[in-house]
Design a protein around this motif. Structure first.
Motif, PDB file in Angstrom:
ATOM      1  N   THR A 165      45.481  56.462  25.342  1.00  0.00           N
ATOM      2  CA  THR A 165      45.851  56.224  26.736  1.00  0.00           C
ATOM      3  C   THR A 165      44.959  56.999  27.694  1.00  0.00           C
ATOM      4  O   THR A 165      44.331  57.991  27.330  1.00  0.00           O
ATOM      5  CB  THR A 165      47.307  56.665  26.991  1.00  0.00           C
ATOM      6  OG1 THR A 165      47.429  58.060  26.701  1.00  0.00           O
ATOM      7  CG2 THR A 165      48.274  55.883  26.131  1.00  0.00           C
ATOM      8  N   GLU A 166      44.948  56.532  28.936  1.00  0.00           N
ATOM      9  CA  GLU A 166      44.303  57.222  30.043  1.00  0.00           C
ATOM     10  C   GLU A 166      45.361  57.484  31.106  1.00  0.00           C
ATOM     11  O   GLU A 166      46.411  56.830  31.129  1.00  0.00           O
ATOM     12  CB  GLU A 166      43.170  56.370  30.618  1.00  0.00           C
ATOM     13  CG  GLU A 166      42.081  56.018  29.624  1.00  0.00           C
ATOM     14  CD  GLU A 166      41.269  57.227  29.173  1.00  0.00           C
ATOM     15  OE1 GLU A 166      41.262  58.228  29.927  1.00  0.00           O
ATOM     16  OE2 GLU A 166      40.647  57.163  28.109  1.00  0.00           O
ATOM     17  N   LEU A 167      45.095  58.408  32.005  1.00  0.00           N
ATOM     18  CA  LEU A 167      46.089  58.788  33.009  1.00  0.00           C
ATOM     19  C   LEU A 167      46.481  57.628  33.910  1.00  0.00           C
ATOM     20  O   LEU A 167      47.602  57.571  34.412  1.00  0.00           O
ATOM     21  CB  LEU A 167      45.571  59.952  33.845  1.00  0.00           C
ATOM     22  CG  LEU A 167      45.506  61.309  33.149  1.00  0.00           C
ATOM     23  CD1 LEU A 167      44.944  62.369  34.100  1.00  0.00           C
ATOM     24  CD2 LEU A 167      46.886  61.733  32.667  1.00  0.00           C
ATOM     25  N   THR A 189      52.297  54.444  36.343  1.00  0.00           N
ATOM     26  CA  THR A 189      51.155  54.959  35.586  1.00  0.00           C
ATOM     27  C   THR A 189      51.586  56.176  34.787  1.00  0.00           C
ATOM     28  O   THR A 189      52.574  56.842  35.124  1.00  0.00           O
ATOM     29  CB  THR A 189      49.999  55.359  36.521  1.00  0.00           C
ATOM     30  OG1 THR A 189      50.431  56.455  37.356  1.00  0.00           O
ATOM     31  CG2 THR A 189      49.588  54.192  37.397  1.00  0.00           C
ATOM     32  N   LEU A 190      50.847  56.466  33.746  1.00  0.00           N
ATOM     33  CA  LEU A 190      51.156  57.632  32.923  1.00  0.00           C
ATOM     34  C   LEU A 190      51.103  58.909  33.757  1.00  0.00           C
ATOM     35  O   LEU A 190      51.951  59.795  33.610  1.00  0.00           O
ATOM     36  CB  LEU A 190      50.170  57.725  31.759  1.00  0.00           C
ATOM     37  CG  LEU A 190      50.310  58.930  30.839  1.00  0.00           C
ATOM     38  CD1 LEU A 190      51.691  58.965  30.204  1.00  0.00           C
ATOM     39  CD2 LEU A 190      49.228  58.919  29.757  1.00  0.00           C
ATOM     40  N   LYS A 191      50.134  58.987  34.665  1.00  0.00           N
ATOM     41  CA  LYS A 191      49.990  60.170  35.516  1.00  0.00           C
ATOM     42  C   LYS A 191      51.220  60.373  36.390  1.00  0.00           C
ATOM     43  O   LYS A 191      51.748  61.487  36.488  1.00  0.00           O
ATOM     44  CB  LYS A 191      48.743  60.035  36.384  1.00  0.00           C
ATOM     45  CG  LYS A 191      48.488  61.214  37.310  1.00  0.00           C
ATOM     46  CD  LYS A 191      47.222  61.001  38.125  1.00  0.00           C
ATOM     47  CE  LYS A 191      46.977  62.179  39.061  1.00  0.00           C
ATOM     48  NZ  LYS A 191      45.737  61.986  39.865  1.00  0.00           N
TER      49      LYS A 191
END
Length: 260
Positions: A10-12, A37-39
């Motif tokens: 994954t990416e942020l 979003t993950l962030k």
């Protein structure tokens, strides 16, 4: 039951999905769905941990308070099964979306404190977190004792903790807390004159050093109170600040000067 869907790599900025399911007779119902979003999701979890953080002098400190611990602390007997309907879902939603914590969590917390005359670290953390999210324009309640906080409810709670500690050190009992805490947190003017007089008799049993220390601390707090005297009534939010002030002052008694 929240289901977190996350790929292996994954990416942020990758999308993060949360699906909430609940049993409904012979079916499964979707009660929650979130796409972010993950962030942002991680930021909301960190915000929750920060909101719930409070001074902890226990030896077995935990890094965070789980949802089960939060819900159990506001139910009779500490049973998750006795929680108000939809309360767990509302708490999870407030955490995942960064919303104010549900008002029924706060009111249930106050009820349990009054019923048991017991203020646990989790209950104090709930009050702090709820008030800070609810009142972003008011003075933020700190993690530990804040001597610059002049809110009347907070000051009454601090003073009550001092009077409680005096009796505890003098007689090794806490009948003041058992008899007067509920009234002191709601209608301070009705009881503080009585318990201040009681503290004079309790102080006589202390050694001179402790007696002077407590008298200075009492005067420091009283000097910050309104010139009109103790409030006749504290609203629900200031009642919560009373309990946090009480908790902060009690914890400060157990904090070594070296730690400070």
């Amino acid at each position: 039951v929240p289901v977190l869907i996350l790929s292996a790599k994954t990416e942020l900025d990758d999308k993060f999905y949360v699906l909430g399911l609940a049993p409904n007779s012979a079916r499964i119902a979707v009660v929650y769905w979130s796409e972010t979003t993950l962030k942002d999701f991680a930021g909301r979890i960190l915000q929750h941990f920060g909101d719930m953080e409070i001074h902890d002098t226990r030896k077995d400190k935990k890094p965070y308070m789980g949802i089960r611990e939060i819900i159990s602390s506001v139910t009779l007997g500490g049973k998750m099964s006795d929680a108000t309907p939809n309360l767990p879902e509302a708490v999870v939603k407030s955490i995942f979306q960064g919303l104010p914590y549900p008002s029924n969590l706060y009111s249930a917390c106050l009820r349990r404190i009054r019923a048991e005359q017991k203020l646990t670290i989790t209950r104090a953390a709930i009050i702090k977190a709820y008030l800070n999210r609810q009142n972003s324009n008011d003075k933020i309640i700190n993690i530990m004792l804040d001597k610059e906080n002049n809110n009347q409810g907070y000051l009454c709670g601090r003073l009550f903790a001092v009077l409680d500690k005096i009796q505890e050190d003098a007689n090794h009992i806490s009948s003041i807390r058992e008899r007067y805490m509920n009234a002191a947190s709601a209608t301070p003017s009705a009881v503080f004159a009585t318990i201040l007089n009681l503290s004079v008799h309790h102080s006589e049993k202390l050694d001179e050093g402790r007696r002077i220390y407590f008298e200075k601390l009492k005067q420091e707090i009283i000097d910050k109170m309104s010139a009109k005297g103790f409030p006749t009534h504290l609203d629900l939010q200031d009642q919560g600040r009373f309990f946090v002030g009480y908790y902060h002052q009690r914890q400060d008694f157990f904090t070594s000067k070296k730690e400070q």
